[in-house]
Design a protein around this motif. Structure first.
Motif, PDB file in Angstrom:
ATOM      1  N   HIS A 132      29.164  62.998 -43.952  1.00 53.62           N
ATOM      2  CA  HIS A 132      28.218  62.853 -44.775  1.00 53.62           C
ATOM      3  C   HIS A 132      28.877  62.485 -46.266  1.00 53.62           C
ATOM      4  O   HIS A 132      29.332  63.222 -46.658  1.00 53.62           O
ATOM      5  N   LEU A 133      28.338  61.184 -46.563  1.00 52.79           N
ATOM      6  CA  LEU A 133      29.064  61.030 -47.902  1.00 52.79           C
ATOM      7  C   LEU A 133      27.641  60.501 -48.779  1.00 52.79           C
ATOM      8  O   LEU A 133      26.940  59.814 -48.573  1.00 52.79           O
ATOM      9  N   PHE A 134      27.579  61.166 -49.830  1.00 57.00           N
ATOM     10  CA  PHE A 134      26.226  61.325 -50.944  1.00 57.00           C
ATOM     11  C   PHE A 134      26.947  60.507 -52.182  1.00 57.00           C
ATOM     12  O   PHE A 134      27.979  60.601 -52.404  1.00 57.00           O
ATOM     13  N   ARG A 135      25.885  59.668 -52.829  1.00 59.94           N
ATOM     14  CA  ARG A 135      25.960  59.240 -53.967  1.00 59.94           C
ATOM     15  C   ARG A 135      25.865  60.245 -55.115  1.00 59.94           C
ATOM     16  O   ARG A 135      25.062  60.766 -55.028  1.00 59.94           O
ATOM     17  N   HIS A 136      26.774  59.934 -55.953  1.00 56.47           N
ATOM     18  CA  HIS A 136      26.583  60.940 -57.403  1.00 56.47           C
ATOM     19  C   HIS A 136      25.276  60.784 -57.963  1.00 56.47           C
ATOM     20  O   HIS A 136      24.951  61.685 -58.715  1.00 56.47           O
ATOM     21  N   ASP A 137      24.902  59.587 -58.088  1.00 61.78           N
ATOM     22  CA  ASP A 137      23.652  59.419 -58.726  1.00 61.78           C
ATOM     23  C   ASP A 137      22.515  59.643 -57.777  1.00 61.78           C
ATOM     24  O   ASP A 137      21.373  59.407 -58.542  1.00 61.78           O
ATOM     25  N   ARG A 138      22.601  60.138 -56.764  1.00 56.37           N
ATOM     26  CA  ARG A 138      21.467  60.920 -56.024  1.00 56.37           C
ATOM     27  C   ARG A 138      21.783  62.320 -55.588  1.00 56.37           C
ATOM     28  O   ARG A 138      21.702  62.593 -54.445  1.00 56.37           O
ATOM     29  N   MET A 139      22.514  63.113 -56.696  1.00 63.96           N
ATOM     30  CA  MET A 139      22.612  64.417 -56.411  1.00 63.96           C
ATOM     31  C   MET A 139      21.663  65.151 -55.828  1.00 63.96           C
ATOM     32  O   MET A 139      21.825  66.118 -54.920  1.00 63.96           O
ATOM     33  N   PRO A 140      20.497  65.114 -55.876  1.00 60.53           N
ATOM     34  CA  PRO A 140      19.451  65.805 -55.191  1.00 60.53           C
ATOM     35  C   PRO A 140      19.460  65.643 -53.773  1.00 60.53           C
ATOM     36  O   PRO A 140      18.973  66.388 -53.075  1.00 60.53           O
ATOM     37  N   ASP A 141      19.869  64.486 -53.252  1.00 64.80           N
ATOM     38  CA  ASP A 141      19.962  64.349 -51.672  1.00 64.80           C
ATOM     39  C   ASP A 141      21.146  65.335 -51.206  1.00 64.80           C
ATOM     40  O   ASP A 141      20.699  65.934 -50.058  1.00 64.80           O
ATOM     41  N   LEU A 142      22.095  65.490 -51.829  1.00 63.13           N
ATOM     42  CA  LEU A 142      23.124  66.316 -51.329  1.00 63.13           C
ATOM     43  C   LEU A 142      22.521  67.821 -51.505  1.00 63.13           C
ATOM     44  O   LEU A 142      22.830  68.481 -50.490  1.00 63.13           O
ATOM     45  N   VAL A 143      21.944  68.215 -52.636  1.00 60.88           N
ATOM     46  CA  VAL A 143      21.547  69.679 -52.797  1.00 60.88           C
ATOM     47  C   VAL A 143      20.449  69.903 -51.899  1.00 60.88           C
ATOM     48  O   VAL A 143      20.561  70.748 -51.303  1.00 60.88           O
ATOM     49  N   GLY A 144      19.573  68.879 -51.411  1.00 59.44           N
ATOM     50  CA  GLY A 144      18.385  69.198 -50.243  1.00 59.44           C
ATOM     51  C   GLY A 144      19.358  69.321 -48.920  1.00 59.44           C
ATOM     52  O   GLY A 144      18.910  70.205 -48.198  1.00 59.44           O
ATOM     53  N   PHE A 145      20.213  68.370 -48.875  1.00 57.72           N
ATOM     54  CA  PHE A 145      21.141  68.770 -47.687  1.00 57.72           C
ATOM     55  C   PHE A 145      21.738  70.055 -47.492  1.00 57.72           C
ATOM     56  O   PHE A 145      21.684  70.523 -46.416  1.00 57.72           O
ATOM     57  N   LEU A 146      22.224  70.457 -48.732  1.00 59.82           N
ATOM     58  CA  LEU A 146      22.936  71.859 -48.554  1.00 59.82           C
ATOM     59  C   LEU A 146      21.915  72.626 -48.493  1.00 59.82           C
ATOM     60  O   LEU A 146      22.364  73.819 -47.589  1.00 59.82           O
ATOM     61  N   GLN A 147      20.886  72.781 -48.973  1.00 59.67           N
ATOM     62  CA  GLN A 147      19.814  73.850 -49.136  1.00 59.67           C
ATOM     63  C   GLN A 147      19.267  74.056 -47.536  1.00 59.67           C
ATOM     64  O   GLN A 147      19.258  75.173 -47.268  1.00 59.67           O
ATOM     65  N   ASP A 148      18.994  72.944 -46.742  1.00 58.63           N
ATOM     66  CA  ASP A 148      18.765  73.093 -45.369  1.00 58.63           C
ATOM     67  C   ASP A 148      19.754  73.720 -44.557  1.00 58.63           C
ATOM     68  O   ASP A 148      19.499  74.395 -43.745  1.00 58.63           O
ATOM     69  N   ARG A 149      20.973  73.316 -44.791  1.00 62.16           N
ATOM     70  CA  ARG A 149      22.048  73.670 -43.977  1.00 62.16           C
ATOM     71  C   ARG A 149      22.439  75.159 -44.458  1.00 62.16           C
ATOM     72  O   ARG A 149      22.824  76.003 -43.544  1.00 62.16           O
ATOM     73  N   ILE A 150      22.466  75.610 -45.595  1.00 60.16           N
ATOM     74  CA  ILE A 150      23.012  77.048 -45.856  1.00 60.16           C
ATOM     75  C   ILE A 150      21.530  77.813 -46.005  1.00 60.16           C
ATOM     76  O   ILE A 150      21.880  79.084 -45.765  1.00 60.16           O
ATOM     77  N   GLY A 151      20.414  77.480 -46.157  1.00 64.08           N
ATOM     78  CA  GLY A 151      19.299  78.091 -46.039  1.00 64.08           C
ATOM     79  C   GLY A 151      19.162  78.870 -47.187  1.00 64.08           C
ATOM     80  O   GLY A 151      18.362  79.810 -47.420  1.00 64.08           O
ATOM     81  N   GLU A 152      19.486  78.214 -48.476  1.00 58.68           N
ATOM     82  CA  GLU A 152      19.306  78.871 -49.826  1.00 58.68           C
ATOM     83  C   GLU A 152      19.013  77.924 -50.786  1.00 58.68           C
ATOM     84  O   GLU A 152      19.385  76.667 -50.554  1.00 58.68           O
ATOM     85  N   GLU A 153      18.268  78.102 -51.936  1.00 59.16           N
ATOM     86  CA  GLU A 153      17.955  77.216 -52.999  1.00 59.16           C
ATOM     87  C   GLU A 153      19.230  77.267 -53.702  1.00 59.16           C
ATOM     88  O   GLU A 153      19.893  78.175 -53.999  1.00 59.16           O
ATOM     89  N   ILE A 154      19.393  75.849 -54.128  1.00 56.14           N
ATOM     90  CA  ILE A 154      20.536  75.645 -55.135  1.00 56.14           C
ATOM     91  C   ILE A 154      20.256  75.009 -56.437  1.00 56.14           C
ATOM     92  O   ILE A 154      19.524  74.003 -56.483  1.00 56.14           O
ATOM     93  N   ALA A 155      20.559  75.704 -57.631  1.00 58.62           N
ATOM     94  CA  ALA A 155      20.597  75.091 -58.934  1.00 58.62           C
ATOM     95  C   ALA A 155      21.677  74.728 -59.447  1.00 58.62           C
ATOM     96  O   ALA A 155      22.802  75.594 -59.484  1.00 58.62           O
ATOM     97  N   LEU A 156      21.891  73.492 -59.707  1.00 59.64           N
ATOM     98  CA  LEU A 156      23.311  72.966 -60.214  1.00 59.64           C
ATOM     99  C   LEU A 156      23.212  72.851 -61.729  1.00 59.64           C
ATOM    100  O   LEU A 156      22.527  72.455 -62.327  1.00 59.64           O
TER     101      LEU A 156
END
Length: 193
Positions: A132-156
Motif C-alpha cells: 500500500h503506497l499512499f500519497r503525502h498530499d492525501r494523508m487522510p487516506d493513510l490515516v483512514g486505512f490505519l484506523q481500520d487496521r489498528i482499530g483506533e482513532e488517529i490524530a496526527l
C-alpha cells in the motif's frame, strides 16, 4: 519504521513524507517502533525484505503488509532543501543556507552529489514494492486505512516540518530533474488515480 503485529502491517518511514508525525501519533500503539539509528528508522523496502522480514514475519509464517508514503518528487526535494536551511545546520556540510533551490536541485543531480544535496530517491527507497503506497498530499487516506487496521482513532500532530522558503526552478533545471529522476516521477504519477 513501525510494526503492528496484530494488524500485520509495517509502516516504512520514507524521509520527508510525514513519518515523524505518524511516529508521534502511532509509536505508543505499535508493537515495535524503530526510531534510531536513522539507517533502521528509514529502512528501505529492500533492506526490510533482506534483513528484517524473516524476524518480524516469523520466517514467513506471519506475512506482513508493507505500507509507505510518497511525496510529489519536486515537493519532496523542496522539503529537504528547506529542512537543511534551518539555522541549526549553519556551517555544517549538509546546510543549504545561502543557496537557492535551483542550485540545490542541480547539486542533487550531480555525480557525486555534495553532502547537502545527498538525499537519495523515493523510487530507490521503495524499490521492490510495497503493498500500500499512499500519497503525502492525501494523508487522510493513510490515516483512514490505519484506523481500520489498528482499530483506533488517529490524530496526527505537526512534526519535523520544514521551514518556509521559495522553491523556484529554472525551466531547464525542472526539465533536467524530470528527465534524470524519471523513476520518481513515474512512480508518483502511478498514484494519481
Amino acid at each position: 519504521m513501525l510494526v503492528f503485529w496484530k494488524a500485520r502491517v509495517v509502516l516504512l518511514a520514507v524521509p520527508k513524507t510525514g513519518t515523524t508525525a505518524l511516529e508521534a501519533a502511532l509509536a505508543p500503539r505499535a508493537d515495535a517502533a524503530i526510531v534510531n539509528p536513522p539507517g533502521l528508522k528509514h529502512c528501505t523496502v529492500r533492506k526490510y525484505r533482506r534483513e528484517l522480514a524473516e524476524f518480524f514475519e516469523q520466517k514467513g509464517r506471519r506475512p506482513m503488509e508493507l505500507i509507505a508514503v510518497m511525496r510529489e518528487p519536486r515537493d519532496w526535494l523542496g522539503s529537504w532543501y528547506r529542512y537543511r536551511s534551518r539555522p541549526q545546520l549553519d556551517g555544517q556540510p549538509n546546510s543549504t543556507t545561502g543557496m537557492d533551490f535551483d542550485a540545490f536541485v542541480a547539486a542533487h543531480l550531480s555525480d557525486p552529489a555534495p553532502d547537502f544535496a545527498r538525499v537519495g530517491s523515493q523510487a530507490q527507497f521503495l524499490q521492490g514494492g510495497v503493498d500500500h503506497l499512499f500519497r503525502h498530499d492525501r494523508m487522510p487516506d493513510l490515516v483512514g486505512f490505519l484506523q481500520d487496521r489498528i482499530g483506533e482513532e488517529i490524530a496526527l500532530p505537526r512534526a519535523n516540518v520544514s521551514p518556509a522558503g521559495r522553491t523556484d526552478l529554472l525551466p531547464e533545471t525542472e526539465a533536467r530533474l524530470r528527465r534524470e529522476r524519471a523513476a520518481d516521477f513515474n512512480l508518483w504519477n502511478s498514484l494519481q488515480g
